[in-house]
Enzyme design. Structure first.
Site, PDB file in Angstrom:
ATOM      1  N   TYR A  99      -2.010  -0.404  10.609  1.00 28.41           N
ATOM      2  CA  TYR A  99      -2.258  -0.957   9.259  1.00 28.41           C
ATOM      3  C   TYR A  99      -0.719  -0.628   8.544  1.00 28.41           C
ATOM      4  O   TYR A  99      -0.400  -1.497   7.690  1.00 28.41           O
ATOM      5  CB  TYR A  99      -3.247  -0.213   8.369  1.00 28.41           C
ATOM      6  CG  TYR A  99      -3.440  -0.458   6.943  1.00 28.41           C
ATOM      7  CD1 TYR A  99      -4.408  -1.736   6.689  1.00 28.41           C
ATOM      8  CD2 TYR A  99      -2.903   0.349   6.053  1.00 28.41           C
ATOM      9  CE1 TYR A  99      -4.552  -1.768   5.226  1.00 28.41           C
ATOM     10  CE2 TYR A  99      -3.149   0.035   4.667  1.00 28.41           C
ATOM     11  CZ  TYR A  99      -3.921  -0.952   4.419  1.00 28.41           C
ATOM     12  OH  TYR A  99      -4.099  -1.321   2.847  1.00 28.41           O
TER      13      TYR A  99
ATOM     14  N   SER B 217       0.956  -1.112   0.026  1.00 31.05           N
ATOM     15  CA  SER B 217       0.152   0.159   0.031  1.00 31.05           C
ATOM     16  C   SER B 217       0.949   1.039   0.188  1.00 31.05           C
ATOM     17  O   SER B 217       2.078   0.923   0.382  1.00 31.05           O
ATOM     18  CB  SER B 217      -0.842   0.049   1.241  1.00 31.05           C
ATOM     19  OG  SER B 217      -1.423   1.209   1.278  1.00 31.05           O
TER      20      SER B 217
END
Length: 286
Positions: A146, A133
């Site tokens: 995350y 990501s």
């Protein structure tokens, strides 16, 4: 050639994973698509797509996937480690059990799948694709867990690449930005649930920030790539004769990762703070 090859895609129930499974099947691969529920399997099953019930945090499910691959005479072209969850909360306010859950799914589960399937990849000269990501390069506020797992996945990918590329296995990282999938919507619901459990003092410190990040997440997703467009980039990494070590997915990813690479920390902090500030809730007037 692809008609005689397998690809494993985890987290294929919806979004990028489902789109990637369909795109690779369209290109002639036989895709073992990891899903969590029978109804997701029924929705995904089609020509070239074979759903497999898989929870990457359950050892027995991962072992069953490896056995399915070993029993197939076709070589394993690639493993696409795509499964993931999004959990957003300030570092202070996120319960330790949630930190562990995020890392179990977004890091340790991928390692488990990779370990189980590496023997098949070594036999076939295949490749590992880890879906990271922009959060693997730049950590926004409330993204501690995350982004922490994604940063770690980037490091594991680098170590693995240096271990197995001399043995013929390619390791590739994909770094998406905003993609129009259900994941961000689920992430906002989770963030609101976690925010509701904050103490009054924590709410005073972070309540507005959580709202701002939710707004930013929603706007970034709505302006992002479609899942099908992201899937085409992933498929390119699966099929390229000489794949890059990293692919950004979307212009926003390329921009943010570029800034993270060149800007000093304090300047990047100011850029991020300015972006968040535009999404802060307006103060109420009496």
């Amino acid at each position: 050639m692809s008609a005689q090859q397998l690809v494993v895609v985890t987290g294929a129930s919806t979004g990028m994973g489902a789109a990637t499974a369909r795109e690779l099947a369209r290109q002639g691969f036989h895709v073992l698509a990891g899903v969590r529920r029978d109804r997701d399997a029924d929705a995904l099953r089609g020509d070239g797509v074979e759903p497999v019930i898989l929870d990457i945090t359950e050892t027995a499910r991962v072992e069953a996937l490896a056995a399915r691959v070993d029993a197939d005479p076709r070589p394993l072209r690639a493993v696409v480690n795509n499964a993931g969850i999004q959990v957003n909360a300030p570092v202070e306010a996120l319960p330790l059990a949630e930190w562990r859950r995020v890392f179990e799914v977004n890091l340790f589960g991928h390692i488990a799948v990779t370990q189980a399937l590496l023997p098949a990849l070594l036999r076939s000269g295949g490749r590992v694709l880890n879906i990271s990501s922009i959060g693997g390069k730049a950590a926004m506020p409330t993204y501690g867990a995350y982004a922490g797992a994604k940063f770690a996945l980037e490091a594991v990918s680098d170590a693995l690449r240096r271990e197995v590329e001399p043995l013929g296995v390619r390791v590739i990282v994909l770094e998406p930005g905003g993609v129009r999938t259900e994941m961000s919507g689920r992430g906002i619901v989770t963030a609101n649930d976690l925010a509701a459990r904050m103490t009054p003092e924590q709410d005073a410190r972070y309540g507005g920030l959580v709202q701002a990040i939710n707004s930013l997440m929603a706007s970034g997703t709505s302006a992002g790539l479609t899942a099908d467009a992201a899937a085409r980039v992933i498929a390119k990494a699966v099929t390229a004769r000489r794949p890059r070590t990293r692919y950004t997915v979307g212009r926003d990813a390329a921009m943010i990762i570029g800034m993270a690479r060149v800007l000093p920390d304090r300047l990047l902090d100011r850029v991020i703070a300015g972006t968040v500030r535009r999404h802060l809730p307006k103060p109420t007037t009496a």
